[in-house]
Design an enzyme around this catalytic site. Sequence first.
Site, PDB file in Angstrom:
ATOM      1  N   HIS A 164     -32.929 -21.190 -50.441  1.00 44.82           N
ATOM      2  CA  HIS A 164     -32.148 -22.066 -51.342  1.00 44.82           C
ATOM      3  C   HIS A 164     -31.860 -21.368 -52.679  1.00 44.82           C
ATOM      4  O   HIS A 164     -31.704 -22.024 -53.706  1.00 44.82           O
ATOM      5  CB  HIS A 164     -32.857 -23.397 -51.613  1.00 44.82           C
ATOM      6  CG  HIS A 164     -33.415 -24.034 -50.380  1.00 44.82           C
ATOM      7  ND1 HIS A 164     -32.705 -24.928 -49.615  1.00 44.82           N
ATOM      8  CD2 HIS A 164     -34.614 -23.877 -49.765  1.00 44.82           C
ATOM      9  CE1 HIS A 164     -33.451 -25.303 -48.574  1.00 44.82           C
ATOM     10  NE2 HIS A 164     -34.611 -24.681 -48.647  1.00 44.82           N
ATOM     11  N   SER A 285     -13.418  -3.505 -68.076  1.00 48.53           N
ATOM     12  CA  SER A 285     -12.470  -4.547 -68.447  1.00 48.53           C
ATOM     13  C   SER A 285     -11.537  -3.977 -69.499  1.00 48.53           C
ATOM     14  O   SER A 285     -11.940  -3.154 -70.307  1.00 48.53           O
ATOM     15  CB  SER A 285     -13.233  -5.744 -69.004  1.00 48.53           C
ATOM     16  OG  SER A 285     -12.401  -6.493 -69.858  1.00 48.53           O
ATOM     17  N   LYS A 291     -18.106  -4.451 -70.387  1.00 46.14           N
ATOM     18  CA  LYS A 291     -18.134  -4.861 -68.980  1.00 46.14           C
ATOM     19  C   LYS A 291     -18.189  -3.705 -67.985  1.00 46.14           C
ATOM     20  O   LYS A 291     -17.541  -2.683 -68.155  1.00 46.14           O
ATOM     21  CB  LYS A 291     -16.889  -5.697 -68.664  1.00 46.14           C
ATOM     22  CG  LYS A 291     -16.865  -7.036 -69.349  1.00 46.14           C
ATOM     23  CD  LYS A 291     -17.847  -8.002 -68.745  1.00 46.14           C
ATOM     24  CE  LYS A 291     -17.383  -8.400 -67.385  1.00 46.14           C
ATOM     25  NZ  LYS A 291     -17.170  -9.824 -67.218  1.00 46.14           N
ATOM     26  N   GLU A 298     -16.898  -7.290 -54.597  1.00 43.23           N
ATOM     27  CA  GLU A 298     -16.051  -8.482 -54.763  1.00 43.23           C
ATOM     28  C   GLU A 298     -14.829  -8.416 -53.855  1.00 43.23           C
ATOM     29  O   GLU A 298     -14.460  -9.388 -53.196  1.00 43.23           O
ATOM     30  CB  GLU A 298     -15.597  -8.621 -56.219  1.00 43.23           C
ATOM     31  CG  GLU A 298     -16.708  -9.054 -57.159  1.00 43.23           C
ATOM     32  CD  GLU A 298     -16.233  -9.059 -58.603  1.00 43.23           C
ATOM     33  OE1 GLU A 298     -15.344  -9.851 -58.924  1.00 43.23           O
ATOM     34  OE2 GLU A 298     -16.737  -8.237 -59.395  1.00 43.23           O
TER      35      GLU A 298
END
Length: 465
Positions: A164, A285, A291, A298
């Site tokens: 979980h 970024s 970043k 992804e």
Amino acid sequence: MSSNQLDKKSEAWSALFSEPMSELVKRYTASVFFDKRLWKADIAGSLAHAEMLAAQGVISADDHAAIQRGMAQITQEIESGAFEWKLDLEDVHLNVEARLTQLVGDAGKRLHTGRSRNDQVATDVRLWLRDEIDLIGGLLSDLQKALLELAEKNADVILPGFTHLQVAQPVSFGHHMLAYVEMFARDAERMADVRRRVNRLPLGAAALAGTSYPLDRERVARTLGMEGVCQNSLDAVSDRDFAIEFTAAASLVMVHVSRMSEELILWMSQSFGFIDIADRFCTGSSIMPQKKNPDVPELARGKTGRVVGHLMGLITLMKGQPLAYNKDNQEDKEPLFDTVDTLKDTLRIFAEMAAGITVKPEAMERAALRGYATATDLADYLVKKGLPFRDAHEVVAHAVKTAIGHGVDLSELPLAELQAFHPGIGEDVFEVLSLRGSLNARNILGGTAPAQVRAQIGRHRSRLG
Ligand code: ARG
């Protein structure tokens, strides 16, 4: 036909038509700009067919030699980029055949004896896909090997295992990687199984009903390295279940990649900080200078949607088609090609990226300690002291509550305090409560103890060769 040459596809089917095809329809129905990638399979299929036609006395040895000569030249033209693909000739089959006839005359026109584009295209796709499956098998092995390296390097590193997404029990990072090795191993098995059904020969089915020429289908199958011959001509030219099966197997590979991607993304986030992924697999970024984004996992997660979409496309394409061949089936190619391309690129990049993953053991241990990951071990300890498991579970719940109150781990509670929960608790409890003690205790087949992890790595290595 007007000349020795087949310049337009309308000339491939006769004088029946009284007006030329509209330009829009020509573009709408043509497939050459995507199916030209089947050219090698198309030529291999034609050569096997021609060899058999000659052996059966359907064409002469001279015609066979001319076809071989012409195909050798076409191969060279396509490889060098000199071959001129014509939209007017609709697809790869008519383009190659037209050029053959241009090069060798009547022998080229005899190639299509006892054959239709319907059994030809089904054969080409199968031959092409079979070879791609073999490449994919190799890439799946490479990925498994890369994950085994990572597992071996980190067999002793302790990661909080989750259920979980809540800290559950400590596991070896190597063990976690081996879970993915198992998934990709099953994927490879599935691919090998699909390959057996892909590798069967439609040629000889002709348009739909078989042919009156004395073709030797088994001989063609042997020449092409196929494992058998499709036994029903209507089925042979019409079903694309083999492509659907492959795409289903590919979807599962991508689902596994996607699950792994999700974990890598979470682990690399500041909140987890469990791993770092080498800069060459990340991007920055344009606005936020701090970043470093895990773009590769992804994108892989995103591309999973694309491959699953192709599965839906193909299965819907097949649904409701009456026997036998329908032009609908031309729509099998782009989803199939894109599935293969996406899968191969993804597997390649993941195998490389695995080598660029740095593990941060302190962060993982800290997270495991914050989550009372050894609470089950304390319960098991009490069971060994004679307490029924349900009672032990209850006792430990109280101990955890106390530890939370003090803001410490169970292993940080003084012995006297632990003994207040149960008098049977002794000095030896601290080994049990340690992350490493918990890990080592799970020394069972398939368990997370580093000794088991190492044994599994050995087993996988000998399997992969
Ligand atoms: N380009 C076609 C396909 O991909 C080849 C078969 C065409 N057959 C036909 N009867 N029109 O399916």
